[in-house]
Structure formats: C-alpha cells, structure tokens
Design an enzyme around this catalytic site. Structure first.
Site, short mmCIF file in Angstrom:
data_model
loop_
_atom_site.label_atom_id
_atom_site.label_comp_id
_atom_site.label_asym_id
_atom_site.label_seq_id
_atom_site.Cartn_x
_atom_site.Cartn_y
_atom_site.Cartn_z
NE ARG A 1 33.00 29.74 34.64
CZ ARG A 1 31.69 29.79 34.65
NH1 ARG A 1 31.00 29.12 33.75
NH2 ARG A 1 31.06 30.50 35.56
CB CYS B 1 40.51 30.63 35.09
SG CYS B 1 38.90 30.65 35.91
CG ASP C 1 34.12 38.34 38.19
OD1 ASP C 1 33.70 37.36 37.56
OD2 ASP C 1 35.15 38.30 38.90
#
Length: 228
Positions: A50, A2, A101
């Site tokens: 992202r 990312c 996460d």
C-alpha cells in the site's frame, strides 16, 4: 501507486504463502506504507503493498474485507467520484467505517455486482474474491493506466501489478516472447496489446474484466459510457 498480487486455483494445489510474500515484496517500491496478505489454504492467496493517499489510517489497509467477511479486495488506483458513489450507497443503507475509495469499491460490488465498474470514474486494477461462490473478479480501468498482468499455469491463476513477481513464483514462465520484443523494437508497440515480453504471461487489456471460477477464466469487455 500500490502493488497487487494473487494466486487462485480450483484443485487444492499447494500455494506457498511464504513464496507469495517473497514474490509480492519485489514490488515494495509500489507500496512502502503497509503490506497485507490473506488467503484460504490452497484455494486463494492475496497480497497488497500500500501507498497511502486518501485514507492514511490502518482502516484502509488491504486486503480489504466486507463487513460480512465474504468479500476480499486488493486494489491499485483511485476512484475519483467515490464521494458521490458513497453518498448514493448511504441512501441505500450502507454504513462506512473508513474514508477510503477502497471501501466504496467493495460496497459498490456488493450492491451492483460486476456492473459496478460502469459507475467508476478513475483508474484502477483490482481483484475481488467471493468466498461463497469461490469466484475471483478482476478489472482494469478503461485507459489501462494501472497495470494488471496474469498467467494460467498448472491449473492455477496468478496475477500481479508487475511481471517479475509472477516469474518469481513460477520461474518456468521466464520464456521470452521474441515476436513481441521484436515488434516493440521495430514499432514501439508494447503496452497496447495483450501479449507481453514473456510467452505465457498476458496483460489484461484496458476496459476489460476477468473472472476465474471453477478453474476456468472468462474475459469480457466493459461497456462504453454511451452503451450504459
């Protein structure tokens, strides 16, 4: 992979939101799935590109906010043991709205503070902004797998996954560091050191944390696993 980007200051200097987006979008190849940006006028601006891997839903788009809305996170990387940490946090009463996460990271910071990085097994570079304390906490993984570049200029702090995005916003930083370039050509030494190919752009070293608060920057080295 990312892309993360951010600018912070402590003196209410103007932050150009449109230029932040243009600068961050130079890293679109790092995160083609979603773009997010958030900030507080002339205080902080965070951007994220992202690449969806673990949780493919929009619930994990970034910047990612805590339930209390006090913490904002931009994160590049993966916490390999996030399931174990999430189960531990659930026992402490934490509730999760995603399977990512990313949420485990921000909840870990809320529970353990800056010591949270000692619990992580993975590779990462991230920045968390605490709105009440007006503090930016940044960290890079122990092996430096994920990049984190930064500069302090005009009483402002800027960071990015890639240097070109920093220079887009601050073109005056486009000044070559010939000593570093020469050392790389002679000895192939580059990514292992703090200095980059540009004089006033630095690299957060592996296993280090950085705090920007009250206009001051503080660097600390993370404890080794044997020290924990």
């Amino acid at each position: 992979m990312c892309g993360i980007y951010g600018i912070a200051n402590n003196s209410d200097l103007y932050i150009d939101k449109d230029l932040v987006k243009k600068s961050a979008m130079l890293m679109k190849h790092r995160g083609p799935d979603a773009y997010g940006q958030w900030g507080i006028n002339n205080k902080i601006e965070l951007a994220h590109l992202r690449l969806s891997i673990i949780d493919l839903t929009n619930n994990s788009n970034q910047p990612f906010f805590s339930d209390c809305n006090n913490y904002a996170l931009v994160f590049n990387g993966e916490i390999f043991n996030y399931i174990e940490i999430r189960n531990e946090l659930k026992k402490r009463g934490y509730i999760f709205k995603s399977c990512s996460d990313t949420e485990v990271l921000i909840q870990s910071y809320i529970e353990y503070g800056e010591e949270c990085v000692h619990k992580f097994n993975g590779d990462w570079s991230f920045a968390i902004y605490d709105r009440k304390k007006e503090k930016l906490f940044c960290s890079r993984d122990r092996f430096g797998v994920k990049p984190f570049n930064y500069a302090c200029i005009n009483n402002q702090f800027v960071f990015s996954s890639e240097i070109k995005s920093i220079i887009k916003y601050f073109p005056e930083l486009k000044k070559p560091n010939y000593n570093v370039i020469s050392n790389f050509c002679k000895n192939s030494i580059g990514a292992q050191i703090e200095d980059t190919w540009f004089e006033n752009v630095k690299r957060l070293l592996p296993g280090h944390n950085l705090i920007f608060k009250d206009g001051k920057m503080t660097l600390t080295k993370c404890k080794q696993s044997s020290d924990i």
